[in-house]
Design a protein around this motif. Sequence first.
Motif, PDB file in Angstrom:
ATOM      1  N   GLU A   1       0.818  -1.203   0.000  1.00  0.00           N
ATOM      2  CA  GLU A   1       0.000   0.000   0.000  1.00  0.00           C
ATOM      3  C   GLU A   1       0.856   1.259   0.000  1.00  0.00           C
ATOM      4  O   GLU A   1       0.395   2.328  -0.389  1.00  0.00           O
TER       5      GLU A   1
ATOM      6  N   ARG B   1      -6.255  11.191  -8.475  1.00  0.00           N
ATOM      7  CA  ARG B   1      -5.217  11.029  -7.457  1.00  0.00           C
ATOM      8  C   ARG B   1      -4.459  12.335  -7.277  1.00  0.00           C
ATOM      9  O   ARG B   1      -4.290  13.110  -8.217  1.00  0.00           O
ATOM     10  N   LYS B   2      -3.967  12.542  -6.068  1.00  0.00           N
ATOM     11  CA  LYS B   2      -3.126  13.690  -5.778  1.00  0.00           C
ATOM     12  C   LYS B   2      -1.687  13.353  -6.141  1.00  0.00           C
ATOM     13  O   LYS B   2      -1.246  12.209  -6.011  1.00  0.00           O
TER      14      LYS B   2
ATOM     15  N   GLU C   1       1.816   8.176 -12.441  1.00  0.00           N
ATOM     16  CA  GLU C   1       2.257   9.555 -12.224  1.00  0.00           C
ATOM     17  C   GLU C   1       3.511   9.826 -13.051  1.00  0.00           C
ATOM     18  O   GLU C   1       3.630  10.882 -13.688  1.00  0.00           O
TER      19      GLU C   1
ATOM     20  N   THR D   1       2.152  12.837  -5.838  1.00  0.00           N
ATOM     21  CA  THR D   1       3.125  12.547  -4.781  1.00  0.00           C
ATOM     22  C   THR D   1       4.484  13.132  -5.118  1.00  0.00           C
ATOM     23  O   THR D   1       5.333  13.239  -4.245  1.00  0.00           O
TER      24      THR D   1
ATOM     25  N   VAL E   1       7.335   9.050  -1.551  1.00  0.00           N
ATOM     26  CA  VAL E   1       6.458   8.107  -0.860  1.00  0.00           C
ATOM     27  C   VAL E   1       7.307   7.177  -0.006  1.00  0.00           C
ATOM     28  O   VAL E   1       8.502   6.996  -0.247  1.00  0.00           O
TER      29      VAL E   1
ATOM     30  N   ASP F   1       0.804   2.383  -3.514  1.00  0.00           N
ATOM     31  CA  ASP F   1      -0.456   2.470  -4.239  1.00  0.00           C
ATOM     32  C   ASP F   1      -0.733   3.879  -4.758  1.00  0.00           C
ATOM     33  O   ASP F   1      -1.375   4.044  -5.796  1.00  0.00           O
ATOM     34  N   ASP F   2      -0.273   4.893  -4.029  1.00  0.00           N
ATOM     35  CA  ASP F   2      -0.514   6.259  -4.467  1.00  0.00           C
ATOM     36  C   ASP F   2       0.426   6.681  -5.586  1.00  0.00           C
ATOM     37  O   ASP F   2       0.247   7.737  -6.185  1.00  0.00           O
TER      38      ASP F   2
END
Length: 288
Positions: free
Chosen positions: A122, A190-191, A130, A193, A197, A125-126
């Motif tokens: 996880e 999504r924002k 990107e 990153t 991360v 995951d973000d």
Amino acid sequence: MCIVSLPIVFIHRTAEEHVGLCMQQAKYSNPSSRVILIGSPENKYLSAGNTEHFLLSHFYQSAQAFSYVYKHSTSNTYEYNLFCFQRWFILRDFMRSQGIERCCYLDSDVMLYTDINIRDNEDFDDFTFEYTWTTVCDLEKLNQFCDYATKFFRDPLHYQTLVQFAKEIGDAPISDMVLFILFHNYALRRKATYGIVANGFFDHNLNCPFAPSCPQADSQDGKKQIYQKNGALYCKITGTTDYLSAHSLHFQGHAKAYIPYFRSQDIPNTDDFMYFDYPTCKWVRAEP
């Protein structure tokens, strides 16, 4: 719970030595992962015994179909820019054929230093869709992106939306990088990153600073200054005594020449911080 190791995939058409070095680095940092090159007969030799090679031509059907709707409007060559889009269709069809639901995709000039399998997945995951050169992606979203790309090039109104968006973000050329941002921000909602991360960073470009909204790293010779301690790599946050660990480094453009000096096996493993001196290509002890 058993966590399935993520395959790490590279796609490259020519035979260049740095590709093999980046593959071996990925295998070194992720020994439990399959490391795969989807390439040409000419670069099969770059896949050593512990990595795999598949022919790009076996996964080209939908990429070929996309070429019929593609519109070229950039100073990059037609073949290069088209292939930047086509690689996502190739990756999608490869994942389907191999039964792979999730993987890590790396450009052939990215060195990976973090084991993406020992952390809670996880954490990453973000960080998906990107960066085109480094991304963890799943098959469902990749299917969605391929449909998205086809729609934006086939439909004139959608294509104009893409052109307008490229202008709004700085008159950027129409590339898969621009479509990634549009897909990431508006389809996936999504924002950003900016690659920062899991207490570290996936490098945007060794030749560039972090995004303006992020803390900045010390630089040297127009590149991020990279430190090592105990064999792990870091950048130092400017004006502080804080360090941020490097999940990956992106040796874009002329920076590819430094790749041989950044293999984990060749990085000094000392208790003291050392930094890489670009002019001399040596690791130098940092001042306390």
